[in-house]
Write a protein that holds these residues in place. Structure first.
Motif, PDB file in Angstrom:
ATOM      1  N   UNK B 813      -4.803  -5.123  -6.739  1.00 21.57           N
ATOM      2  CA  UNK B 813      -4.399  -3.799  -6.249  1.00 21.57           C
ATOM      3  C   UNK B 813      -2.937  -3.809  -5.807  1.00 21.57           C
ATOM      4  N   UNK B 814      -2.568  -4.857  -5.077  1.00 27.21           N
ATOM      5  CA  UNK B 814      -1.183  -4.917  -4.598  1.00 27.21           C
ATOM      6  C   UNK B 814      -0.232  -4.991  -5.787  1.00 27.21           C
ATOM      7  N   UNK B 815      -0.623  -5.804  -6.773  1.00 33.58           N
ATOM      8  CA  UNK B 815       0.239  -5.917  -7.945  1.00 33.58           C
ATOM      9  C   UNK B 815       0.429  -4.573  -8.629  1.00 33.58           C
ATOM     10  N   UNK B 816      -0.698  -3.900  -8.850  1.00 34.83           N
ATOM     11  CA  UNK B 816      -0.608  -2.582  -9.498  1.00 34.83           C
ATOM     12  C   UNK B 816       0.246  -1.641  -8.662  1.00 34.83           C
ATOM     13  N   UNK B 817       0.042  -1.695  -7.346  1.00 36.66           N
ATOM     14  CA  UNK B 817       0.790  -0.810  -6.463  1.00 36.66           C
ATOM     15  C   UNK B 817       2.282  -1.076  -6.527  1.00 36.66           C
ATOM     16  N   UNK B 818       2.656  -2.348  -6.547  1.00 37.28           N
ATOM     17  CA  UNK B 818       4.082  -2.677  -6.591  1.00 37.28           C
ATOM     18  C   UNK B 818       4.695  -2.144  -7.875  1.00 37.28           C
ATOM     19  N   UNK B 819       4.014  -2.389  -8.973  1.00 33.49           N
ATOM     20  CA  UNK B 819       4.552  -1.923 -10.254  1.00 33.49           C
ATOM     21  C   UNK B 819       4.688  -0.408 -10.251  1.00 33.49           C
ATOM     22  N   UNK B 820       3.632   0.267  -9.809  1.00 32.71           N
ATOM     23  CA  UNK B 820       3.690   1.734  -9.777  1.00 32.71           C
ATOM     24  C   UNK B 820       4.802   2.206  -8.862  1.00 32.71           C
ATOM     25  N   UNK B 821       4.940   1.545  -7.715  1.00 33.58           N
ATOM     26  CA  UNK B 821       5.950   1.956  -6.753  1.00 33.58           C
ATOM     27  C   UNK B 821       7.353   1.760  -7.294  1.00 33.58           C
ATOM     28  N   UNK B 822       7.596   0.633  -7.914  1.00 33.88           N
ATOM     29  CA  UNK B 822       8.934   0.372  -8.434  1.00 33.88           C
ATOM     30  C   UNK B 822       9.267   1.369  -9.536  1.00 33.88           C
ATOM     31  N   UNK B 823       8.286   1.636 -10.352  1.00 34.53           N
ATOM     32  CA  UNK B 823       8.527   2.577 -11.437  1.00 34.53           C
ATOM     33  C   UNK B 823       8.819   3.970 -10.887  1.00 34.53           C
ATOM     34  N   UNK B 824       8.055   4.376  -9.865  1.00 37.54           N
ATOM     35  CA  UNK B 824       8.300   5.693  -9.275  1.00 37.54           C
ATOM     36  C   UNK B 824       9.660   5.755  -8.618  1.00 37.54           C
TER      37      UNK B 824
END
Lengths: 105, 881
Positions: B813-824
């Protein structure tokens, strides 16, 4: 207890006899009641009626007209006839004498 | 005919056929589709192909959307009448409040989470709304425009004031129904005669200015075209000056006040907002516009104009372009340097700098709220399993799915309401803080939205937050499968809650990551800006405004004598190293440009002129690259130019010492270059525009208005002795706006500092909320899987495996969140761009750093539950039912 559409389908089958199938049943109801019934609703109702034992079905041969598909015919069973008769009698009993109220045009 | 197309019957529309088949029971599909095709063919024969296709589509759509014939429902709870529903909701609300009391810890967490998210947004909204949305204090602002000349530098377009000639040209333009000029230079004048001498900022505006803007007087009357005569000395006070300085005296109209020794008649009072965006001043007097004076070459006028009804902005700009083109041909000496003129909507010009920062802050506040909502959704879902039995029982007793879902929503909205009320309090407190620190950020005009509007927004956000937080849990609840739950034991987390937990954690991590990245970039920009070498050094000094009134000091000689006397007295004070006067303090005022023409050419070179006394060289630690500085006695008009200016004037790189330039136009007097100094950052720290000209007082072009005093030691200067020294020279002149270089730099970077302050605040809140969220999700997982963990431990699993059990899902979850956050964050960069300085939005260092930080935070949040998992006693765990 027969639902409104279930009644209509059963009445149509009385008229159409054992040759009745989805398309003719639907057309009959549409023409007589003026209400549009979708093909899916027709078949759902027929399925329900068959589950209740009020109709039985018979599958015919495929025809070119139908793109090579078969036709499924439906006919009233004895139980179906009894249920319909019962509905009719209840309705008539309740309606007796009230025709003037409900006759329009 | 052999055309096979005519023999083949028209086919059934394929998409419609697919649609029709969707809602037909699978077993019947063949028969139903056959029926439809059969009927289709007969319709083709009866009515034709096109009507048949239409019929088929109708049948398909009806089959798709009206697939269920109404059936009589089994005996069920009759629907309650509407009044009863409201009472039910109120009852559920009361139940929700009781449950809040019953579980104080969870309730507190939820309420605080709501409060923070809602409070942040309400505060931001209250600050941003007036700036972004509130109507200007002028009627019909859609037609109100601001005019300026434009020039291009390094492929960017800049605005510039216009000359009298330009203004009179524009005034004839047919695109504008009305136009008025105003002087871009406001004057600080000394108000004497009523109490203490005070310095008052006075604006000079055309006689039609108030009527073009559509301002109505608060008292008395405002300027009329008849006031344009230069002999009349009439003045309009601003509402705030009238109240503060004259006590709101309604008899002020008709009275005289003395400014710089000259008498002005007060004819009326205007709202303080009249000057918004153009001439912000405490009082306004008339800038005479003489139709016969079409002088060009001196650029100091701005103009406001109203578009003629039916004329578009584009049409107006085209007309302006045509006028400028004609002027460039007719007056090449003055007008060739301008790329054109521009009319812009008033609102666009005044909100330009603040808009994107505000948008960024609003988005950030929104992200904080998102984190809050996700946090709460997660909390709810965690408790979902615990309360499943309760719901199943209710369902068995006849509650419908809708009623169960409604209960969840009411619970959430109730919590949100309590949190929102606290959030409103948080917002109000935040606003108080913002208002008190805003001046240090240079935001003098922090006008918050009205309380009713703020409360309405808070209510709306609260309701939205409650609904959002409750949406997912309510939906889950409405899908409860009754019997299996009642029969089974509390099962381990199912596949669904697994997915939701991942989303909850990922969402919070993503939002937090975005905030952290944005805050980091802005912080880095601020550091970069603060480390810029401005090219001069004015530590340990103070600056103040000093304006000898024109009436009393007529000639250049008088003014020079005054300033020399002041400098002498101030330099005699203990602790003072040197003092000097200058027209504008670097970084602290409007940098107005002037043109210079090298002798023997017609090239127009743009530069920012400064007037100084020789003392400014040590006071500002100005450098000297070639030649020398001017003294008080020069045989001919002499100037010192900056290195960039030298290169711009004489690109061939020759030695500029001794060469001469015309001031403004080729027919103007010549100035001799006696020295070259380094470039300074005069306009702003961030702009690297370095073309500057330094001139002595004797040239008289831009009179000095600022006193600079440098301390001999590191301690700084006390203002009082300096004020007293000035008073001994002339008691009618006041020293005003005393400030230090730190104040000036602070104000120059104020927008970024303010944004950074808020962003950092949001980021901290988001980090806390996310950490709490991750902690509670993990705690819940451990709680639910206690039995399983206990079994594994009993079977000999070692700690690494247990940890992995707990933490795997979290890591994903954290990994997905980081990727999504950086992309946003990358998507948001356009909003951040205005605040960035020498920071590329795509710089990978930020993303890597934030990824690491977020991972660390997640690890810290996961530490306690993981430790608890490791400490599970297998025997106790296995007896948990």
């Amino acid at each position: 207890m027969l639902g409104e559409f279930e009644q209509a389908v059963l009445f149509a089958l009385v008229r159409l006899g054992p040759e009745g199938y989805g398309a003719t049943i639907r057309r009959e109801i549409e023409q007589r009641t003026g209400r549009e019934l979708s093909i899916s609703a027709t078949y759902v109702t027929l399925e329900r009626l068959e589950a209740k034992g009020y109709v039985r079905s018979r599958v015919g041969e495929p025809t070119a007209e139908r793109g090579g598909r078969r036709r499924k015919h439906f006919a009233l069973t004895a139980a179906g006839r009894k249920a319909l008769a019962h509905a009719y009698r209840s309705f008539s009993a309740m309606v007796e004498g009230l025709e003037d109220e409900f006759e329009t045009s | 005919m052999n055309d096979s197309r005519h023999d083949r019957p028209e086919a059934v529309p394929r998409l419609a056929r697919w649609l029709a088949g969707l809602r037909i029971p699978a077993g019947e599909r063949e028969f139903a589709m056959g029926d439809l095709e059969e009927e289709f063919k007969s319709v083709v024969l009866a009515l034709g192909v096109i009507p048949a296709r239409r019929w088929y589509w109708r049948q398909a759509l009806r089959s798709c959307f009206y697939a269920t014939p109404p059936t009589p429902k089994p005996a069920s709870n009759p629907p309650l009448p509407p009044g009863e529903t409201v009472r039910e909701i109120i009852r559920e609300g009361r139940l929700a409040v009781r449950q809040l009391w019953a579980r104080p810890l969870i309730s507190m967490t939820a309420i605080v989470t709501f409060a923070l998210g809602i409070g942040a947004n309400v505060a931001m909204f209250t600050v941003a709304w007036p700036m972004l949305m509130a109507p200007l204090p002028f009627p019909d602002e859609g037609r109100l425009t601001v005019l300026s000349l434009t020039y291009e530098r390094k492929s960017k377009q800049f605005r510039n004031p216009m000359s009298r000639g330009d203004y009179l040209d524009f005034r004839n333009a047919s695109s504008f129904a009305s136009m008025s000029a105003f002087n871009q230079f406001k004057q600080e004048m000394n108000l004497t005669g009523r109490g203490e001498t005070d310095q008052v900022r006075v604006g000079f505006v055309g006689a039609e200015w108030f009527s073009v803007l559509g301002v109505k007087p608060v008292l008395g009357r405002l300027f009329q075209p008849s006031d344009n005569g230069s002999s009349s000395s009439v003045i309009v006070l601003s509402d705030s000056l009238w109240r503060q300085r004259f006590g709101g005296d309604r008899m002020i109209v008709g009275q005289q006040i003395r400014l710089d020794g000259r008498a002005y008649e007060v004819i009326g009072v205007a709202p303080s907002s009249a000057g918004l965006g153009t001439v912000e001043a405490a009082a306004w007097t008339v800038q005479p516009i003489d139709p016969g004076n079409r002088m060009r070459g001196a650029y100091f006028l701005g103009a406001v104009a109203r578009l003629r009804p039916g004329t578009t902005l584009e049409a107006a700009n085209q007309e302006l372009a045509a006028i400028m083109a004609r002027a460039a041909v007719e007056f090449p000496q003055t007008n060739k340097q301008w790329s054109g003129a521009r009319a812009e909507l008033f609102r666009d010009v005044t909100t330009e700098t603040s808009r994107s920062s505000l948008e960024l802050l609003l988005i950030s506040a929104g992200l904080v709220l998102l984190v809050s909502v996700i946090n709460l959704t997660g909390l709810q879902l965690s408790r979902y399993v615990d309360r499943e039995r309760e719901r199943a029982v209710r369902r068995a007793l006849g509650a419908t799915r809708w009623q169960l879902a409604r209960q969840v929503i009411v619970e959430n909205v109730t919590m949100a309401a309590v949190g929102g009320a606290c959030g409103l309090g948080v917002a109000i407190a935040t606003l108080q803080v913002l208002e008190s620190i805003a001046p240090s950020f240079g935001w003098r005009h922090l006008v918050p939205a009205s309380r009713p509007l703020m409360t309405a927004f808070a209510a709306a956000v609260t309701l939205a937050a409650g609904l959002l937080a409750g949406a997912v849990p309510a939906w889950r609840v409405s899908k409860t499968n009754d019997t299996s739950v009642l029969q089974a034991r509390a099962a381990t987390a199912g596949r669904h809650s697994h997915r939701w937990r991942t989303l909850v954690v990922a969402g919070q991590v993503a939002a937090t990551a975005v905030l952290l990245i944005v805050a980091a970039m802005v912080a880095r920009s601020q550091l970069a800006v603060l480390s810029i070498n401005p090219g001069f050094d004015f530590r340990n000094g103070l600056a103040a405004d000093l304006n000898p009134p024109a009436g009393k000091y007529e000639s250049m000689a008088d003014i020079t004598r005054f300033f020399n006397a002041v400098i002498e007295r101030v330099e005699a004070l203990p602790g003072v190293e040197r003092a000097c006067v200058i027209n504008e303090v670097p970084l602290d005022g409007t940098a107005i440009g002037m043109t210079y023409v090298p002798e023997g050419t017609t090239n127009q070179v743009h530069a920012v002129p400064s007037t100084i006394t020789p003392g400014c060289v040590p006071v500002l630690r100005l450098s000297l690259l070639r030649g020398r500085w001017f003294t008080n006695n020069e045989p001919q008009p002499s100037i010192v130019i900056s290195a960039s200016m030298a290169k711009a004037l004489w690109p061939d790189g020759r030695d500029p010492i001794g060469l001469r330039v015309h001031f403004g136009v080729p027919t103007a007097p010549l100035l001799t270059v006696v020295g070259v100094t380094g470039d300074i950052r005069g306009g702003s720290l961030e702009s690297s525009y370095g073309q500057q000209v330094w001139a002595p007082q004797s040239l008289g072009n831009f009179p000095p208005t600022r006193l600079l005093v440098r301390a001999a030691g590191p301690g700084g200067i006390n203002a009082e002795p300096v004020r007293a020294a000035v008073r001994t020279v002339d008691p009618d002149i006041a020293l005003a706006h005393v400030r230090t270089m730190d104040d000036i730099v602070g104000r120059a970077t104020s927008a970024r500092r303010f944004a950074l302050f808020l962003l950092a605040g949001f980021a901290v809140v988001a980090v806390i909320l996310s950490a709490v969220g991750i902690y509670s999700v993990l705690a819940n997982v451990v709680g639910q899987r206690t039995r399983e963990i206990g079994i594994r431990l009993a079977l000999g699993a070692h700690s690494g495996q247990v940890v992995r059990l707990v933490v795997t899902q979290l890591s994903l979850a954290v990994g997905v969140g980081i990727v999504a956050g950086l992309w946003s964050a990358r998507a948001l960069t356009r909003f951040v761009a205005s605040l960035l300085y020498q920071v590329k939005p795509a710089d990978p260092r930020f993303y890597v750093a934030v990824a690491i930080v977020v991972t660390v935070i997640a690890a810290l949040a996961a530490w306690a539950p993981t430790r608890r998992a490791l400490r599970i006693d297998p025997k106790a765990a296995m007896s948990v039912e």
